[in-house]
Design an enzyme around this catalytic site. Structure first.
Site, PDB file in Angstrom:
ATOM      1  N   TYR A   1      23.021   9.189  35.452  1.00 32.92           N
ATOM      2  CA  TYR A   1      23.852   9.638  34.345  1.00 32.92           C
ATOM      3  C   TYR A   1      24.440  11.200  34.402  1.00 32.92           C
ATOM      4  CZ  TYR A   1      24.816  10.130  29.116  1.00 32.92           C
ATOM      5  OH  TYR A   1      25.217  10.229  27.844  1.00 32.92           O
TER       6      TYR A   1
ATOM      7  N   ARG B   1      39.524  11.232  30.149  1.00 31.55           N
ATOM      8  CA  ARG B   1      38.739  12.276  29.790  1.00 31.55           C
ATOM      9  C   ARG B   1      37.250  12.255  29.900  1.00 31.55           C
ATOM     10  NH1 ARG B   1      35.653  14.591  24.932  1.00 31.55           N
ATOM     11  NH2 ARG B   1      34.589  13.191  26.379  1.00 31.55           N
TER      12      ARG B   1
ATOM     13  N   LYS C   1      26.474   4.562  31.570  1.00 34.43           N
ATOM     14  CA  LYS C   1      26.050   4.291  30.169  1.00 34.43           C
ATOM     15  C   LYS C   1      25.167   2.870  30.036  1.00 34.43           C
ATOM     16  CE  LYS C   1      27.982   7.891  28.007  1.00 34.43           C
ATOM     17  NZ  LYS C   1      27.482   8.652  26.689  1.00 34.43           N
TER      18      LYS C   1
ATOM     19  N   GLU D   1      34.225   5.026  25.363  1.00 33.06           N
ATOM     20  CA  GLU D   1      33.866   6.571  26.040  1.00 33.06           C
ATOM     21  C   GLU D   1      34.728   7.107  26.670  1.00 33.06           C
ATOM     22  OE1 GLU D   1      30.738   8.683  26.515  1.00 33.06           O
ATOM     23  OE2 GLU D   1      30.137   6.555  25.698  1.00 33.06           O
ATOM     24  N   ASP D   2      34.710   8.455  26.616  1.00 29.77           N
ATOM     25  CA  ASP D   2      35.771   9.237  27.402  1.00 29.77           C
ATOM     26  C   ASP D   2      37.087   8.940  27.185  1.00 29.77           C
ATOM     27  OD1 ASP D   2      33.361  10.800  27.934  1.00 29.77           O
ATOM     28  OD2 ASP D   2      33.386  10.343  30.172  1.00 29.77           O
TER      29      ASP D   2
ATOM     30  N   ASP E   1      31.335   7.035  21.241  1.00 31.05           N
ATOM     31  CA  ASP E   1      30.003   7.990  21.607  1.00 31.05           C
ATOM     32  C   ASP E   1      30.309   9.313  21.429  1.00 31.05           C
ATOM     33  OD1 ASP E   1      27.193   8.022  21.977  1.00 31.05           O
ATOM     34  OD2 ASP E   1      27.853   8.782  24.160  1.00 31.05           O
ATOM     35  N   ASP E   2      31.446   9.695  22.155  1.00 35.09           N
ATOM     36  CA  ASP E   2      31.826  11.293  22.187  1.00 35.09           C
ATOM     37  C   ASP E   2      31.953  11.785  20.804  1.00 35.09           C
ATOM     38  OD1 ASP E   2      32.095  10.986  24.997  1.00 35.09           O
ATOM     39  OD2 ASP E   2      33.924   9.782  24.361  1.00 35.09           O
TER      40      ASP E   2
ATOM     41  N   ASN F   1      29.053  21.461  27.639  1.00 34.92           N
ATOM     42  CA  ASN F   1      28.339  20.885  29.088  1.00 34.92           C
ATOM     43  C   ASN F   1      29.599  21.237  30.218  1.00 34.92           C
ATOM     44  OD1 ASN F   1      25.925  19.766  28.548  1.00 34.92           O
ATOM     45  ND2 ASN F   1      27.249  18.073  27.531  1.00 34.92           N
TER      46      ASN F   1
ATOM     47  N   ASN G   1      20.831  15.532  24.126  1.00 33.20           N
ATOM     48  CA  ASN G   1      21.285  14.666  24.817  1.00 33.20           C
ATOM     49  C   ASN G   1      21.734  13.189  24.110  1.00 33.20           C
ATOM     50  OD1 ASN G   1      21.672  12.678  27.049  1.00 33.20           O
ATOM     51  ND2 ASN G   1      20.243  13.823  28.247  1.00 33.20           N
TER      52      ASN G   1
END
Ligand code: NAD
Length: 588
Positions: A119, A172, A190, A262-263, A285-286, A425, A470
């Site tokens: 991850y 992204r 994930k 996701e992303d 999730d973001d 991050n 996290n």
């Protein structure tokens, strides 16, 4: 003679889904060479002599029998020989492709050690090099040109009982931008954590790449790129693809099949979330996972400051997916304490690349508009902090060093215990370091970060252990809880429940040392407890559809968790007497 038999785990999964509580035996339809080449069946040298005879693989393996413990030892020794993290990632993916149980046995043996490889941060590097390290495909690749045929593509997937899908369009990826089809590493990583932390069977998880092209010129020119070689297709065709995908997944796997986004880029992430959240079992999730982990950190901080959420004024540096998600959940927590929505929105301020978000300013999206208050325009974060005197500042703009010494000292001047979360991050983008934060506040700051920081010892000898917010503390537990009681929609209060449960798992000792989260090493236990809390919440609010309601949620959650122990493929009636042969068995 073992033909026509079905593997135990699939049968149990089917029984779990259908509510069948009967007992069923344990065998596989696959025989011969196929068994040794199927990662979820393969046991390598751990196949017993009886199994080798019954499955028709006698002679296909060296004449040696080893336990999973010995296999683990071999894997660890090989792992230790790898030169860098990317090599380690490739090695682990190879193991996952060969022997799935052994892969998860390894990961769960030390989640804290292996999580940064499968991850973040290593998965980011892996996505950048996905074309180079590509060996075997994992997951489903659906392209914009497959519109009209998605249902039949889903039929190609070998598993019939999928409970969780993780999907990206690769636009992204982490802080790395548009990586197109190479973003597939994210859903794969994930979902590995769904199993390693959340105990979901890998056979119930499906990673999906929706390839609509990429605007990344370097990818388009790279001969090793594995995706469509054209620019991103947007607009109506894109929306049709997403609509068809959501419907096809729910048609094939049920309305309770969880679909995690996701992303996705900002422009699509909010839009798709609001479009699908009340129609399907889905979350982003973001936005929402990040919100829950950050709010859990704040709730733990409130245990230190002995205050309520509504006592705080919070300034965000950044107004993107993370900021909006966190802010939304904070307002929910404040409403729960008695504030109205309007009152709670007023407690939150945001600064984006154009400065403080205020009423009447240019470049305000619908999401930003909600947090725009009456105030003169201001450009610099320093000035905003001095003017508004917040009790908490949260950095989610990926602007390294944005929390200057001045800002941190100012926070310490008007707060006894300033809350400072530097969540951007990777580490190089962090708003400040843990050391700066503790030093400039003489150890009074309550600090959390997005990337891990080492403990900090101040000249007076006090040591602080910075908490890492996290997302892995949240999404595996949410996934497990949601699928365990077959929710059909994931409302925002599921994430508030998860945040509250996570904050409660932080001990007084942790808090005294500056930790706002439980140790990462306990993440599997944390996920299971979160899942049980989510189940309780779901039944209390009539959201769960699993019947009958399990009376002991903790026990139920544990009972459905994936085991890394090998399945026994031998029918008792076919088992050879113990004294019939000598089997060399090695134990550590
Ligand atoms: P995003 O692209 O959606 O949002 C970034 C925001 O920062 C935008 O609103 C942009 O206007 C703003 N911004 C850019 N430059 C700025 C500047 N100079 N001053 C003020 N604002 C500026 O990204 P995101 O998903 O919200 O993620 C942001 C950061 O948060 C990333 O570094 C990400 O890694 C981090 N993050 C951390 C966690 C976690 O710790 N668990 C979770 C999610 C995201």
């Amino acid at each position: 003679m073992a033909q026509g038999l079905v593997r135990r785990e699939s049968v149990e999964a089917e029984m779990h889904r259908s509510g069948d509580k009967g007992t069923t035996s344990v065998y596989t339809k696959k025989r011969g060479y196929d068994v040794t080449r199927t990662p979820h069946l393969n046991k390598g040298l751990a196949f017993s002599f009886e199994e080798r005879l019954q499955l028709g693989i006698h002679g296909l393996l060296p004449p040696c029998f080893v336990s999973q413990d010995v296999q683990l030892l071999r894997v660890l020794k090989n792992y230790d020989m790898k030169r860098d993290d990317l090599d380690r990632y490739v090695f682990l993916m190879g193991l996952q492709d060969r022997n799935e149980k052994l892969f998860y046995r390894l990961i769960t043996s030390d989640v804290e050690r292996f999580m940064p490889i499968i991850y973040t941060p290593t998965v980011g590097l892996a996505c950048q090099q996905y074309g180079l390290i590509f060996r075997r495909p994992r997951g489903l690749f659906i392209t914009i040109h497959d519109r009209g045929h998605i249902a039949s593509i889903l039929q190609n997937w070998p598993e019939n009982s999928i409970k969780a899908v993780c999907v990206t369009d690769g636009e992204r990826i982490l802080g790395l931008g548009d990586l197109g089809c190479h973003g597939m590493g994210i859903p794969v990583g994930k979902l590995a954590l769904y199993t390693a932390c959340g105990g979901m069977s890998p056979q119930h998880c499906l990673p999906v790449m929706l390839d609509v092209g990429t605007d990344n010129e370097a990818m388009l020119k790279d001969p090793l790129y594995i995706g469509l070689r054209h620019k991103r297709i947007r607009g109506q065709a894109y929306d049709e693809l997403l609509d068809e995908f959501m419907k096809a997944v729910s048609d094939r796997y049920g309305m309770d099949c969880l679909i995690q986004f996701e992303d996705f880029a900002n422009v699509n992430a909010f839009r798709l979330l609001s479009k699908y959240r009340n129609k399907y079992c889905t979350f982003n999730d973001d936005i929402q996972g990040t919100a829950a982990v950050a709010v859990a950190g704040l709730l733990a901080a409130l245990r230190i400051t002995k205050s309520k959420m509504c006592d705080h004024t919070i300034v965000f540096q950044g107004a993107g997916e993370a900021a909006m998600g966190i802010a939304e959940l904070i307002t929910m927590a404040m409403e729960k304490e008695g504030l109205t929505k309007e009152e709670s929105l007023k407690k939150i301020w945001m600064v984006d690349s154009k400065g403080l978000i205020v009423k009447g300013r240019d470049h305000l999206t619908h999401e930003k508009e909600r947090f725009a208050h009456e105030h003169p325009q201001m450009k610099r974060l320093e000035d905003v902090v001095r003017e508004l005197k917040p009790t908490a500042i949260i950095g989610v703009a990926a602007v390294a060093g944005a929390f200057s010494e001045q800002i941190i000292r100012d926070m310490a001047s008007f707060n006894k215990r300033p809350i400072i979360f530097a969540l951007s991050n990777p580490t190089s983008k962090s708003e400040c370091t843990a050391e700066q934060c503790y030093t400039f506040t003489e150890g009074r700051a309550i600090f959390a970060s997005g990337s891990p920081f080492d403990p900090v010892t101040l000249p007076d000898g006090r040591t602080f252990y910075p908490g890492q917010g996290n997302n892995a503390y949240i999404f595996p537990g949410v996934g497990l809880g949601v699928t365990a009681c077959t929710l059909r929609h994931i409302t925002e209060d599921v994430f508030l429940t998860a945040a509250e449960a996570l904050a409660q798992l932080v001990t007084e000792n942790d808090l005294a040392e500056g930790r706002l989260y439980p140790p990462l090493s306990s993440i599997r236990d944390v996920s299971l407890k979160l899942a049980a809390k989510i189940m309780e919440h779901a039944y209390e609010h009539n959201m769960a559809t699993l019947r009958p309601e399990p009376s002991d949620k903790d026990a139920y959650i544990r009972s459905i968790c994936y085991s890394t122990d090998y399945d026994d493929f031998v029918a008792d009636s076919y088992r050879w007497p113990d004294d019939c042969m000598t089997v060399q068995s090695c134990k550590l």
